[in-house]
Design a protein around this motif. Structure first.
Motif, PDB file in Angstrom:
ATOM      1  N   PRO A 177       0.799  -1.235   0.000  1.00 48.55           N
ATOM      2  CA  PRO A 177       0.000   0.000   0.000  1.00 48.55           C
ATOM      3  C   PRO A 177       0.826   1.277   0.000  1.00 48.55           C
ATOM      4  O   PRO A 177       0.271   2.363  -0.226  1.00 48.55           O
ATOM      5  N   PHE A 178       2.128   1.193   0.240  1.00 49.88           N
ATOM      6  CA  PHE A 178       2.956   2.393   0.376  1.00 49.88           C
ATOM      7  C   PHE A 178       3.695   2.687  -0.929  1.00 49.88           C
ATOM      8  O   PHE A 178       4.251   1.785  -1.567  1.00 49.88           O
ATOM      9  N   ASN A 179       3.707   3.969  -1.302  1.00 46.23           N
ATOM     10  CA  ASN A 179       4.410   4.389  -2.508  1.00 46.23           C
ATOM     11  C   ASN A 179       5.911   4.451  -2.306  1.00 46.23           C
ATOM     12  O   ASN A 179       6.678   4.325  -3.265  1.00 46.23           O
ATOM     13  N   ALA A 180       6.360   4.665  -1.073  1.00 52.58           N
ATOM     14  CA  ALA A 180       7.792   4.726  -0.775  1.00 52.58           C
ATOM     15  C   ALA A 180       7.996   4.410   0.695  1.00 52.58           C
ATOM     16  O   ALA A 180       7.097   4.597   1.529  1.00 52.58           O
ATOM     17  N   VAL A 181       9.209   3.922   1.011  1.00 55.92           N
ATOM     18  CA  VAL A 181       9.580   3.599   2.389  1.00 55.92           C
ATOM     19  C   VAL A 181      10.895   4.311   2.701  1.00 55.92           C
ATOM     20  O   VAL A 181      11.854   4.228   1.926  1.00 55.92           O
ATOM     21  N   PHE A 182      10.952   5.015   3.841  1.00 53.61           N
ATOM     22  CA  PHE A 182      12.170   5.673   4.311  1.00 53.61           C
ATOM     23  C   PHE A 182      12.660   4.922   5.549  1.00 53.61           C
ATOM     24  O   PHE A 182      11.905   4.782   6.515  1.00 53.61           O
ATOM     25  N   LEU A 183      13.904   4.443   5.517  1.00 54.35           N
ATOM     26  CA  LEU A 183      14.531   3.845   6.699  1.00 54.35           C
ATOM     27  C   LEU A 183      15.431   4.903   7.320  1.00 54.35           C
ATOM     28  O   LEU A 183      16.493   5.223   6.785  1.00 54.35           O
ATOM     29  N   ILE A 184      14.989   5.441   8.439  1.00 60.16           N
ATOM     30  CA  ILE A 184      15.667   6.578   9.061  1.00 60.16           C
ATOM     31  C   ILE A 184      16.446   6.090  10.274  1.00 60.16           C
ATOM     32  O   ILE A 184      15.937   5.335  11.111  1.00 60.16           O
ATOM     33  N   ASP A 185      17.704   6.513  10.352  1.00 59.84           N
ATOM     34  CA  ASP A 185      18.666   6.058  11.368  1.00 59.84           C
ATOM     35  C   ASP A 185      18.961   4.562  11.232  1.00 59.84           C
ATOM     36  O   ASP A 185      19.545   3.967  12.147  1.00 59.84           O
ATOM     37  N   ILE A 186      18.572   3.967  10.143  1.00 64.82           N
ATOM     38  CA  ILE A 186      18.782   2.553   9.763  1.00 64.82           C
ATOM     39  C   ILE A 186      18.981   1.648  10.970  1.00 64.82           C
ATOM     40  O   ILE A 186      20.104   1.332  11.355  1.00 64.82           O
ATOM     41  N   PRO A 187      17.897   1.203  11.591  1.00 61.61           N
ATOM     42  CA  PRO A 187      18.021   0.317  12.750  1.00 61.61           C
ATOM     43  C   PRO A 187      18.372  -1.106  12.329  1.00 61.61           C
ATOM     44  O   PRO A 187      18.341  -1.455  11.146  1.00 61.61           O
ATOM     45  N   LEU A 188      18.700  -1.934  13.333  1.00 63.76           N
ATOM     46  CA  LEU A 188      18.876  -3.366  13.082  1.00 63.76           C
ATOM     47  C   LEU A 188      17.530  -3.961  12.690  1.00 63.76           C
ATOM     48  O   LEU A 188      16.508  -3.681  13.312  1.00 63.76           O
ATOM     49  N   LEU A 189      17.545  -4.802  11.672  1.00 66.43           N
ATOM     50  CA  LEU A 189      16.314  -5.412  11.180  1.00 66.43           C
ATOM     51  C   LEU A 189      16.425  -6.924  11.250  1.00 66.43           C
ATOM     52  O   LEU A 189      17.507  -7.497  11.065  1.00 66.43           O
ATOM     53  N   GLU A 190      15.295  -7.563  11.488  1.00 64.27           N
ATOM     54  CA  GLU A 190      15.250  -9.021  11.436  1.00 64.27           C
ATOM     55  C   GLU A 190      15.399  -9.487   9.989  1.00 64.27           C
ATOM     56  O   GLU A 190      15.076  -8.746   9.050  1.00 64.27           O
ATOM     57  N   PRO A 191      15.875 -10.713   9.769  1.00 66.16           N
ATOM     58  CA  PRO A 191      15.989 -11.220   8.391  1.00 66.16           C
ATOM     59  C   PRO A 191      14.681 -11.153   7.618  1.00 66.16           C
ATOM     60  O   PRO A 191      14.676 -10.859   6.418  1.00 66.16           O
ATOM     61  N   ALA A 192      13.555 -11.388   8.303  1.00 71.05           N
ATOM     62  CA  ALA A 192      12.258 -11.320   7.620  1.00 71.05           C
ATOM     63  C   ALA A 192      11.964  -9.902   7.163  1.00 71.05           C
ATOM     64  O   ALA A 192      11.333  -9.693   6.114  1.00 71.05           O
ATOM     65  N   ALA A 193      12.391  -8.899   7.925  1.00 71.46           N
ATOM     66  CA  ALA A 193      12.176  -7.502   7.540  1.00 71.46           C
ATOM     67  C   ALA A 193      13.027  -7.147   6.327  1.00 71.46           C
ATOM     68  O   ALA A 193      12.573  -6.445   5.414  1.00 71.46           O
ATOM     69  N   VAL A 194      14.269  -7.619   6.309  1.00 70.48           N
ATOM     70  CA  VAL A 194      15.134  -7.373   5.147  1.00 70.48           C
ATOM     71  C   VAL A 194      14.550  -8.018   3.900  1.00 70.48           C
ATOM     72  O   VAL A 194      14.523  -7.412   2.819  1.00 70.48           O
ATOM     73  N   LYS A 195      14.059  -9.242   4.054  1.00 72.50           N
ATOM     74  CA  LYS A 195      13.455  -9.935   2.916  1.00 72.50           C
ATOM     75  C   LYS A 195      12.225  -9.189   2.406  1.00 72.50           C
ATOM     76  O   LYS A 195      11.999  -9.068   1.191  1.00 72.50           O
ATOM     77  N   ALA A 196      11.404  -8.676   3.338  1.00 78.26           N
ATOM     78  CA  ALA A 196      10.206  -7.935   2.932  1.00 78.26           C
ATOM     79  C   ALA A 196      10.583  -6.679   2.145  1.00 78.26           C
ATOM     80  O   ALA A 196       9.934  -6.352   1.138  1.00 78.26           O
ATOM     81  N   LEU A 197      11.627  -5.991   2.563  1.00 77.73           N
ATOM     82  CA  LEU A 197      12.086  -4.806   1.846  1.00 77.73           C
ATOM     83  C   LEU A 197      12.613  -5.186   0.454  1.00 77.73           C
ATOM     84  O   LEU A 197      12.340  -4.489  -0.533  1.00 77.73           O
ATOM     85  N   GLU A 198      13.372  -6.276   0.385  1.00 77.15           N
ATOM     86  CA  GLU A 198      13.916  -6.702  -0.913  1.00 77.15           C
ATOM     87  C   GLU A 198      12.801  -7.067  -1.889  1.00 77.15           C
ATOM     88  O   GLU A 198      12.855  -6.715  -3.070  1.00 77.15           O
ATOM     89  N   GLU A 199      11.791  -7.765  -1.411  1.00 77.03           N
ATOM     90  CA  GLU A 199      10.675  -8.125  -2.282  1.00 77.03           C
ATOM     91  C   GLU A 199       9.903  -6.888  -2.722  1.00 77.03           C
ATOM     92  O   GLU A 199       9.461  -6.791  -3.870  1.00 77.03           O
ATOM     93  N   TYR A 200       9.756  -5.934  -1.820  1.00 79.79           N
ATOM     94  CA  TYR A 200       9.034  -4.697  -2.142  1.00 79.79           C
ATOM     95  C   TYR A 200       9.751  -3.922  -3.245  1.00 79.79           C
ATOM     96  O   TYR A 200       9.123  -3.469  -4.211  1.00 79.79           O
ATOM     97  N   VAL A 201      11.069  -3.787  -3.126  1.00 78.65           N
ATOM     98  CA  VAL A 201      11.841  -3.040  -4.132  1.00 78.65           C
ATOM     99  C   VAL A 201      11.918  -3.823  -5.435  1.00 78.65           C
ATOM    100  O   VAL A 201      11.782  -3.247  -6.524  1.00 78.65           O
ATOM    101  N   ALA A 202      12.105  -5.127  -5.355  1.00 79.98           N
ATOM    102  CA  ALA A 202      12.221  -5.940  -6.567  1.00 79.98           C
ATOM    103  C   ALA A 202      10.981  -5.840  -7.437  1.00 79.98           C
ATOM    104  O   ALA A 202      11.065  -5.927  -8.671  1.00 79.98           O
ATOM    105  N   LYS A 203       9.822  -5.619  -6.824  1.00 84.02           N
ATOM    106  CA  LYS A 203       8.573  -5.518  -7.576  1.00 84.02           C
ATOM    107  C   LYS A 203       8.287  -4.096  -8.065  1.00 84.02           C
ATOM    108  O   LYS A 203       7.249  -3.852  -8.664  1.00 84.02           O
ATOM    109  N   GLY A 204       9.209  -3.168  -7.792  1.00 82.57           N
ATOM    110  CA  GLY A 204       9.037  -1.808  -8.298  1.00 82.57           C
ATOM    111  C   GLY A 204       9.003  -0.731  -7.244  1.00 82.57           C
ATOM    112  O   GLY A 204       8.868   0.451  -7.572  1.00 82.57           O
ATOM    113  N   GLY A 205       9.107  -1.081  -5.975  1.00 88.50           N
ATOM    114  CA  GLY A 205       9.042  -0.094  -4.904  1.00 88.50           C
ATOM    115  C   GLY A 205      10.312   0.718  -4.771  1.00 88.50           C
ATOM    116  O   GLY A 205      11.343   0.413  -5.382  1.00 88.50           O
TER     117      GLY A 205
END
Length: 502
Positions: free
Chosen positions: A161-189
């Motif tokens: 649902p989001f047009n863009a995502v900003f990761l501010i102060d880049i916190p530590l992320l769980e592997p599932a969160a990294v995967k979710a971001l990669e899938e989001y960008v790979a599809k055009g995000g």
């Protein structure tokens, strides 16, 4: 055949200028027009219509022969309401009227939805707050709606649902969160990265950079100070010719002259690396969008699948810099960054006359059969019935190939609930087809002779009366038959006496 050229103008392009594309926000449209005549022209009217209604008009004072409008004719429009809007630009009809109209369909949301992921979501001085204020300045409608969430949001909620995502102060992320971001960008995000004082560099290198195959564009080394410059007035930032800096110009900008960078992330040199998963030529290198006065990269862009990431190597909050502290340039860049990351790769694909239109739909929501309409005007249309076919990815699609006319087309999809959903498409003529010229008569005659055809000048063309001595045999036979019929009627009246009345 004609022996002289006629005036001809063509609309070569109608395109949306980069920026925030949302309802109730000013949008810019650029129109490129070419004078394909042999003579200069003056006072050329250009008309803009939105959803069939005249919106505005402009006049080109002068356009030299063979030249294109430079800069383009620019219209500022504000679309009322979200959804699809039909845009049309018109010139006065001329020798070739088909290239005097250009069509565009804009699908605008009510607002761009931007997700801000930050380890601090409530602190009044958090980095996310600076970005949020820049994206939604008080008292002005920016066309952007922001939402601040903690890192755990990435693993519990969908990102589509989001047009863009900003990761501010880049916190530590769980592997599932990294995967979710990669899938989001790979599809055009689109994702933006801003480091912070607490950002873990090992996490950035190992989980986000991944030797060049991840979302992060470079391998960070350490926080690095930028030594102050007391001898010259060289600005700390120099920008490239990129959409997020389009209002600053290329190189050193006066608008950024007051920005002071104290610290940034130092990185390993940007060199090609081998990826065991990708082909042997290595992953694509990032683009450097802005540099510091010492030559170090400050802003980088990386393509990832169908999407992209933009990384700032300094903080969003005025911690390593003073950029976000009352500097209007920070607001401009954040707005342009959100607009750029929200742009999807398939938004502006052109469809030309003769090209097929591909219609995709969800087979769980829509019926297989639907109607495709060619819209002649607001009240008249030609209907075609299509049937979609299932794809391997569980979606469905259909191909409409009867695009033999320029204009607007509309797919009328019917949900199983009975509701109708309309998807509009714009079909335009190839602008190159309007590039005509007067051919040499001898060359044209040779070409036609090879096809067993003759060439006749329009100036020497005569009416049928001029061919009285060259009429074909069929004409004489026709006259003979008519003469015989008249004679037969006459003789029948003379030979057979009329009936006497009783």
């Amino acid at each position: 055949m004609t022996d002289q050229e006629r005036p001809n103008f063509s609309i070569d392009r109608l395109e949306l200028v980069d920026g925030i594309h949302a309802a109730e926000v000013d949008l810019l449209l650029d129109v490129k027009i070419t004078n394909r005549s042999q003579e200069d022209a003056e006072n050329i009217p250009v008309l803009l219509l939105i959803n069939g209604q005249t919106q505005s008009n402009q006049t080109i004072p002068k356009l030299k022969a063979g030249e294109q409008t430079t800069p383009p004719v620019r219209f500022s429009v504000r679309l009322n309401g979200s959804g699809q809007h039909r845009i049309e630009v018109q010139l006065q009809p001329d020798t070739i009227p088909d290239d005097n109209r250009r069509f565009l369909v804009l699908n605008v949301p009510e607002a761009l939805e931007v997700l801000l992921i930050s380890p601090q979501t409530t602190a009044s001085d958090s980095s996310a707050l600076y970005v949020r204020v820049a994206l939604s300045p008080g008292g002005a409608k920016s066309g952007i709606r922001t939402r601040i969430e903690p890192p755990s949001f990435l693993t519990t909620k969908p990102l589509n649902p989001f047009n863009a995502v900003f990761l501010i102060d880049i916190p530590l992320l769980e592997p599932a969160a990294v995967k979710a971001l990669e899938e989001y960008v790979a599809k055009g995000g689109g994702v933006a990265f801003f480091p912070g004082q607490e950002s873990n560099l090992d996490f950035l290198r190992n989980e986000l950079y991944k030797n060049g195959t991840g979302l992060f564009p470079v391998a960070p080394i350490a926080e690095t100070p930028l030594d102050p410059n007391f001898l010259t007035k060289t600005p700390d930032i120099a920008v490239s010719n990129h959409p997020i800096f389009r209002l600053f110009g290329e190189g050193e900008s006066p608008l950024l002259g007051s920005v002071k960078i104290e610290r940034y992330l130092g990185i390993e040199p940007i060199t090609p690396v081998k990826d065991p998963i990708q082909p042997p030529q290595s992953p694509q290198l990032p683009k450097i969008l802005a540099t510091l006065r010492n030559g170090a990269p400050l802003v980088l862009e990386k393509e990832f699948g169908k999407g992209k990431t933009v990384t700032f190597l300094t903080t969003a909050a005025p911690v390593w810099n003073n950029w976000g502290r009352g500097n209007p340039g920070f607001v401009v860049v954040m707005l342009e960054l959100a607009a750029w990351l929200s742009k999807r790769p398939n938004e502006t694909l052109p469809v030309l006359v003769g090209d097929p239109i591909n219609i995709s739909l969800d087979p769980t929501l829509f019926e297989q059969k639907f109607v495709m309409q060619r819209l002649s005007n607001e009240t008249d249309s030609t209907n075609f019935v299509l049937e979609s076919v299932l794809r391997e990815d569980a979606g469905a699609s259909a191909v409409f190939s009867q695009t033999d006319q320029a204009g607007f087309y509309e797919a009328v999809l019917k949900e199983f609930s009975g509701n109708e959903v309309r998807k509009a498409f714009a079909v335009n003529v190839n602008a190159k087809e309007g590039d005509i010229f007067l051919s040499d008569v001898s060359k044209l005659s040779d070409l036609l002779r090879s096809a067993n055809q003759s060439l006749e000048s329009a100036a020497g063309f005569s009416t049928a009366a001029d061919f009285s001595g060259q009429q074909p045999l069929t004409d004489f036979l026709l006259y003979a038959v008519l003469t015989l019929l008249i004679a037969e009627t006459f003789l029948a009246g003379r030979i057979i006496p009329p009936l006497k009345s009783r």
